[in-house]
Every structure is written in C-alpha cells, then in structure tokens.
Design an enzyme around this catalytic site. Structure first.
Site, PDB file in Angstrom:
ATOM      1  N   GLY A   6       0.861  -1.215  -0.030  1.00 51.24           N
ATOM      2  CA  GLY A   6       0.048   0.055  -0.086  1.00 51.24           C
ATOM      3  C   GLY A   6       0.900   1.289   0.065  1.00 51.24           C
ATOM      4  N   GLY A   9      -0.605   4.929  -1.010  1.00 50.52           N
ATOM      5  CA  GLY A   9      -1.817   5.293  -0.041  1.00 50.52           C
ATOM      6  C   GLY A   9      -1.304   6.529   0.550  1.00 50.52           C
ATOM      7  N   GLN A  10      -2.349   7.217   1.343  1.00 48.17           N
ATOM      8  CA  GLN A  10      -2.060   8.456   2.078  1.00 48.17           C
ATOM      9  C   GLN A  10      -0.868   8.235   3.076  1.00 48.17           C
ATOM     10  OE1 GLN A  10      -5.046   9.489   5.065  1.00 48.17           O
ATOM     11  NE2 GLN A  10      -4.189  11.840   5.235  1.00 48.17           N
ATOM     12  N   ASP A  32       2.423  -1.980  -4.516  1.00 45.32           N
ATOM     13  CA  ASP A  32       1.055  -1.447  -4.513  1.00 45.32           C
ATOM     14  C   ASP A  32       0.161  -1.912  -5.544  1.00 45.32           C
ATOM     15  OD1 ASP A  32      -0.240   1.360  -3.063  1.00 45.32           O
ATOM     16  OD2 ASP A  32      -1.275   0.821  -4.824  1.00 45.32           O
ATOM     17  N   ILE A  33      -0.917  -1.884  -5.598  1.00 39.85           N
ATOM     18  CA  ILE A  33      -1.576  -2.485  -6.678  1.00 39.85           C
ATOM     19  C   ILE A  33      -2.231  -1.732  -7.735  1.00 39.85           C
ATOM     20  CG2 ILE A  33      -3.985  -1.706  -5.575  1.00 39.85           C
ATOM     21  CD1 ILE A  33      -5.086  -4.939  -6.200  1.00 39.85           C
ATOM     22  N   ASP A  49      -0.721  -7.414  -5.105  1.00 39.35           N
ATOM     23  CA  ASP A  49      -2.174  -7.469  -4.724  1.00 39.35           C
ATOM     24  C   ASP A  49      -1.901  -8.275  -3.375  1.00 39.35           C
ATOM     25  OD1 ASP A  49      -5.412  -8.757  -5.733  1.00 39.35           O
ATOM     26  OD2 ASP A  49      -4.484  -8.565  -3.872  1.00 39.35           O
ATOM     27  N   TYR A 139     -14.936  -2.161   8.469  1.00 43.22           N
ATOM     28  CA  TYR A 139     -13.278  -1.510   8.457  1.00 43.22           C
ATOM     29  C   TYR A 139     -12.843  -1.926  10.232  1.00 43.22           C
ATOM     30  CZ  TYR A 139      -9.453   1.711   9.060  1.00 43.22           C
ATOM     31  OH  TYR A 139      -8.299   2.536   9.218  1.00 43.22           O
ATOM     32  N   LYS A 143     -10.005  -4.305  11.693  1.00 47.06           N
ATOM     33  CA  LYS A 143      -8.967  -4.046  12.338  1.00 47.06           C
ATOM     34  C   LYS A 143      -8.841  -4.716  13.716  1.00 47.06           C
ATOM     35  CE  LYS A 143      -6.948  -1.140   9.411  1.00 47.06           C
ATOM     36  NZ  LYS A 143      -5.535  -1.603   9.049  1.00 47.06           N
TER      37      LYS A 143
HETATM   38  C1  VAH Z   1     -10.490   6.358   8.146  1.00 49.19           C
HETATM   39  N1  VAH Z   1      -8.657   7.839   8.236  1.00 49.19           N
HETATM   40  O1  VAH Z   1     -11.275   7.213   7.976  1.00 49.19           O
HETATM   41  C2  VAH Z   1      -9.084   6.518   8.689  1.00 49.19           C
HETATM   42  C3  VAH Z   1      -8.853   6.253  10.102  1.00 49.19           C
HETATM   43  C4  VAH Z   1      -9.547   6.881  12.579  1.00 49.19           C
HETATM   44  C5  VAH Z   1      -9.861   7.060  11.017  1.00 49.19           C
HETATM   45  O2  VAH Z   1      -8.868   4.822  10.227  1.00 49.19           O
HETATM   46  O3  VAH Z   1     -11.306   5.243   8.029  1.00 49.19           O
END
Ligand code: VAH
Length: 317
Positions: A6, A9-10, A32-33, A49, A139, A143
């Site tokens: 990644g 990414g940001q 990265d992909i 990937d 998400y 996590k």
């Molecule tokens: C998001 N920037 O918004 C990420 C982060 C706490 C936010 O995990 O999904």
C-alpha cells in the site's frame, strides 16, 4: 531490506519517503496494486495485490525482505460500500503477511490498526487502551480481528509484529483514500484555493486526529524500539489532537480569514458518531516514549505553507 505494501496510499506515500531517506533507497521496496502511479518511478517498485500470497512470497524472496510495513487496506467509508472486499483485503492481506513472516522468520512486521476498533458503547472521551470494543463498521471489525491475529502470531510463533491504532491522519503530500476523517485534509485544499468548503460531517462532531509528520515519526520510533519495551501486542492507542469541523475551520481562518464552511452530513456521520472523540495513549508514552509535536494551529500553519508552495508551483508550470 523493507517491503511496504500500500506504498502509494495516504500513509504509505509518506512512510515510503521517510524510510527511503532513513535507510537508503536500495533498502526499501515499495509495492502497490496501482502500477501506473508516478511514485512507481521513484526507487524500487513491485506490483502486489496483498491477497496474492504467492506473489508476496516471490517479492520477499527476490529482494531478501527482512521487514514488512503492511499498509494496504480499504478504509472505513469505502469499506462500508464494499464490506466483503474490505474483509478480504484487510484480513487475508494480513494473514498472508503474518504467514510469510512466520515461515521466513522475518525480523519485524508493522501493521496499522485504527480508533475504528472502538464502537458506540466504548467510552467517548480519553478512550483507554483496554475497554469495550464493539465496532460497527466492516473496517473496524477487520481491524479488531487483525489486532487479535497479531497478538496470536506474536504469542504462538514469536512474530515481532507491532501496531498502532491511528486517529484520523492529516497530511499534505498525498490525498486520503476513502476514510471518514478525509474532510480534515480536503478543507486545507479548499482554503489555499480560496474555494468554499462543504463538510460531510455535522457541526460538533469531534474526532481524534494527528498530523502525518507525528504519525510517521511515531511509527518508526515504535519499530526501532527494543522488542522488550513493546508490552502491547494487539495495537497501541495513539493520540495527538481532537477537534470538531468548526475548530479546524477557526484554526485555518487565522491564516485564511475568508474561508467559509457549510455542512452536508452523509453516511460518514454515522461512522464518526460511533467512534471516540478523544483517546488516552498513556501506554505508548510509558512503553516507548511517544510524544506528539504538532497541535492544531502548528499543523495548520505547516500544511498551508506547503500546499501554497505546491499550488503556486503548479500555477507557474
Ligand atoms: C478512516 N482515516 O477514516 C481512517 C482512520 C480513524 C480514521 O482509520 O477510515
């Protein structure tokens, strides 16, 4: 040698630059992909990937990788639009990385968690390291599961995997990729372009946030700390600032007084309201000496200075 997944990414963009500066370009492999990204031309790059375990092993073998910063994932907002894909990438990507670390006895693995592991019934203020955790986004669920998997691989196989629960990260070098805190990056671009800003969160929605410079420095400090100092093997709470949309607006208006903001809350309002408003990071401070350096006003000054240089250079080009 370090592999970053990644990498475009940001967060990946900034960590890749910092690791190349610190350890030398020849010791950092970006993956990265997205193949046709301009950063693919800076230093060593491999298409990856992360759900493809064979390709991952091929890269680790080819480059003699000893550490992996596994940053590839779908974030909270985009994850709610594609929850099955979010689970597949976030969980199977992590399983592949932990398995290769176990099988090839890699030195260390870094994997980012998030304050998204907390849910509506977690304490909202100064959320502690250990508390109720009932995330309501795919998400956040991925996590939380990922944190438990990291703790298991460390306890059962001795994999030295380290992790931080990031707040919203705000930087100027790379655009965010589908998070709920992305508004706090977008507002700076509107400010330097003298455009009105429409915020996708409502007034009064406070969230834990951090300047990217602090996040990158803290991540590398964690990775360089002696293993015996790392007492938390799920993921460390990590904190710097906390603000509402009107508070970041006021901070920017000290430099760009004419900036105006309206509110148009969307699906991300519900996600934001399920998260804490501020985080207690005493364990990170005690175990490995974490201290943030940027408050809201210092962050605003630094971002606006840098964005003005970029937009000015673009106008001149
Ligand atoms: C998001 N920037 O918004 C990420 C982060 C706490 C936010 O995990 O999904």
């Amino acid at each position: 040698r370090i592999l970053i997944t990644g990498a475009f990414g940001q967060l990946g963009s900034e960590i890749t630059d910092e690791l190349r500066t610190k350890y030398g370009e020849s010791n950092v492999v970006a993956s990265d992909i997205s193949k046709d990204h301009p950063k693919a031309k800076e230093g060593i790059f491999e298409y990856l990937d992360v759900t493809d375990a064979e390709r991952l092993e091929e890269i680790v073998e080819k480059h003699g990788i000893t550490q992996i910063y596994h940053l590839a994932a779908l974030l909270s907002s985009v994850g709610e639009s594609k929850p099955q894909m979010a689970w597949d990438i976030n969980m199977n990507g992590l399983v592949n990385v932990l398995e290769i670390a176990r099988k090839r006895n890699l030195d260390k693995v870094y994997w980012p968690s998030s304050i998204a592991v907390f849910g509506p019934d977690s304490p909202k203020q100064d959320t502690p390291q250990n508390t109720i955790m009932n995330p309501t986004t795919m998400y956040g669920i991925s996590k939380l599961a990922g944190e438990k998997l990291c703790e298991y691989y460390h306890a059962k196989f001795g994999v030295d995997v380290r992790s931080i629960r990031y707040p919203g990260l705000i930087g100027w070098k790379a655009l965010p990729g589908g998070g709920t805190t992305d508004y706090a990056v977008d507002i700076y671009h509107k400010a330097v372009n003298n455009e009105p800003f429409e915020c996708f969160l409502a007034k009064g929605t406070a969230l834990p946030m951090m300047y990217m410079d602090d996040a990158v420095r803290g991540t590398i400090e964690l990775m360089e700390a002696p293993a015996e100092k790392i007492k938390v093997r799920t993921s460390y709470n990590f904190s710097a600032i906390s603000f509402t949309p009107e508070e970041i607006l006021a901070s920017i208006q000290k430099i760009v007084p004419e900036l105006e903001m309206t509110h148009n809350p969307d699906h991300r309002q519900g996600i934001a309201e399920s998260w804490p408003q501020s985080i207690a990071d005493d364990h990170a401070r005690k175990d490995w000496g974490w201290t943030p350096e940027f408050d809201l006003d210092r962050m605003s000054e630094d971002i606006i200075k840098n964005l003005r240089e970029i937009y000015y250079a673009q106008k001149e080009a």
